[in-house]
Design a protein around this motif. Structure first.
Motif, PDB file in Angstrom:
ATOM      1  N   HIS A  36     -38.780   1.847  16.683  1.00 16.32           N
ATOM      2  CA  HIS A  36     -39.606   2.298  17.803  1.00 16.32           C
ATOM      3  C   HIS A  36     -39.439   1.339  18.985  1.00 16.32           C
ATOM      4  CE1 HIS A  36     -43.267   3.239  20.100  1.00 16.32           C
ATOM      5  NE2 HIS A  36     -43.232   4.421  19.499  1.00 16.32           N
ATOM      6  N   ALA A 196     -48.430  -1.703  19.064  1.00 16.31           N
ATOM      7  CA  ALA A 196     -47.728  -1.145  17.907  1.00 16.31           C
ATOM      8  C   ALA A 196     -48.583  -1.242  16.651  1.00 16.31           C
ATOM      9  CB  ALA A 196     -46.399  -1.861  17.706  1.00 16.31           C
ATOM     10  N   VAL A 205     -47.131   5.461  14.926  1.00 15.85           N
ATOM     11  CA  VAL A 205     -45.871   4.745  15.128  1.00 15.85           C
ATOM     12  C   VAL A 205     -45.360   4.306  13.767  1.00 15.85           C
ATOM     13  CG1 VAL A 205     -44.853   2.599  16.018  1.00 15.85           C
ATOM     14  CG2 VAL A 205     -46.353   3.961  17.473  1.00 15.85           C
TER      15      VAL A 205
END
Length: 290
Positions: A36, A196, A205
């Motif tokens: 990511h 995150a 995520v």
């Protein structure tokens, strides 16, 4: 400084603008490999922190003892997390143009934080940026000019935080360059890691992918390039007038738009081109003022 002596600093700034302008492509490649963009940002900037921290250990103390550099870290971290994420998931042309609304935010932040008065030229820049943003954001079928997706919202947030970062760097210009760079990269790690972590806890995520040569090597190469880009920015900006630096940095829009159109990362509709021209005019006016 003679024209030949200005060539190398100018090329250094062009290199920095090129790196940021085309960064969307490697971030998308890493995302396709399962990494990511927020996690990629963390890994890339950890490398830079290690290099700067080992080469200039005194910078850690200055960052720790200077609250203003904490604001720089937060602003820079938000800028990098928002920009890297936005260009990975959205239309690169639109995201970058909305990111360059920063002259609008810079006028307001400079008034608030630096006490700069609002001049007629600054007001013109604000109007140009607002009209340009309204044209870019207005839906084809009509309606309110608001971000149509998360990528565009990230572009606006990134531009605001970049304006805050620049205003704070002007305010702390006397600080050691290594300390400022360390604060900026540390912010990139902390903000991206924090966002995150929250999103991973909610399942929005994915975590780190299984180790593989592809994404690990890509992250290392990008870390080296981003570190070189930051050094090039500091080298060029220290040797050229501020207005020249600002104009050269706007070439990032050209690199981003050109690479996106060539590689399928975005589209340039007439309406977007018109609004983008007004936004860039505001940025050029800001550069001319400096």
């Amino acid at each position: 400084m003679t024209p030949p002596a200005r060539l190398l600093p100018a090329l250094a700034l062009v290199f920095n603008a090129f790196v940021w302008g085309v960064s969307w492509w490697p971030f998308r490649r890493l995302d396709a490999a399962g990494l990511h963009p927020l996690l990629a940002t963390v890994l890339i900037y950890v490398f830079a922190i290690v290099v700067i921290g080992l080469s200039r250990p005194a910078a850690w103390r200055e960052v720790a003892c200077t609250p203003a550099l904490w604001v720089v870290a937060l602003a820079s971290g938000t800028t990098n997390a928002a920009f890297n994420w936005g260009v990975t998931i959205g239309d690169v042309v639109r995201v970058v143009l909305l990111f360059y609304l920063m002259p609008l935010w810079a006028v307001l932040l400079a008034r608030l934080l630096l006490g700069e008065r609002l001049t007629a030229l600054a007001a013109v820049r604000v109007v140009l940026a607002l009209v340009g943003a309204a044209i870019v954001l207005r839906p084809p079928g009509g309606g309110w000019p608001v971000p149509r997706d998360a990528a565009e919202a990230l572009g606006i947030v990134g531009g605001f935080s970049f304006a805050l970062n620049n205003v704070m760097l002007r305010r702390e210009a006397a600080r050691d360059g290594a300390a400022r760079a360390l604060a900026m990269f540390a912010g990139g790690v902390l903000v991206a890691a924090g966002v995150a972590a929250v999103l991973m806890a909610r399942g929005a995520v994915p975590g780190l992918p299984a180790p593989s040569v592809g994404w690990m090597l890509g992250a290392v190469v990008m870390a080296g390039i981003f570190l070189a880009s930051n050094l090039a920015l500091q080298y060029g900006a220290a040797r050229l007038p501020a207005n020249a630096t600002a104009v050269i940095m706007i070439t990032e829009v050209l690199f981003a738009s050109g690479s996106a159109l060539a590689l399928g990362g975005g589209a340039l509709e007439p309406r977007v081109a018109m609004g983008g021209a007004l936004i860039l005019a505001a940025a050029l006016l800001a550069a001319w003022r400096r």
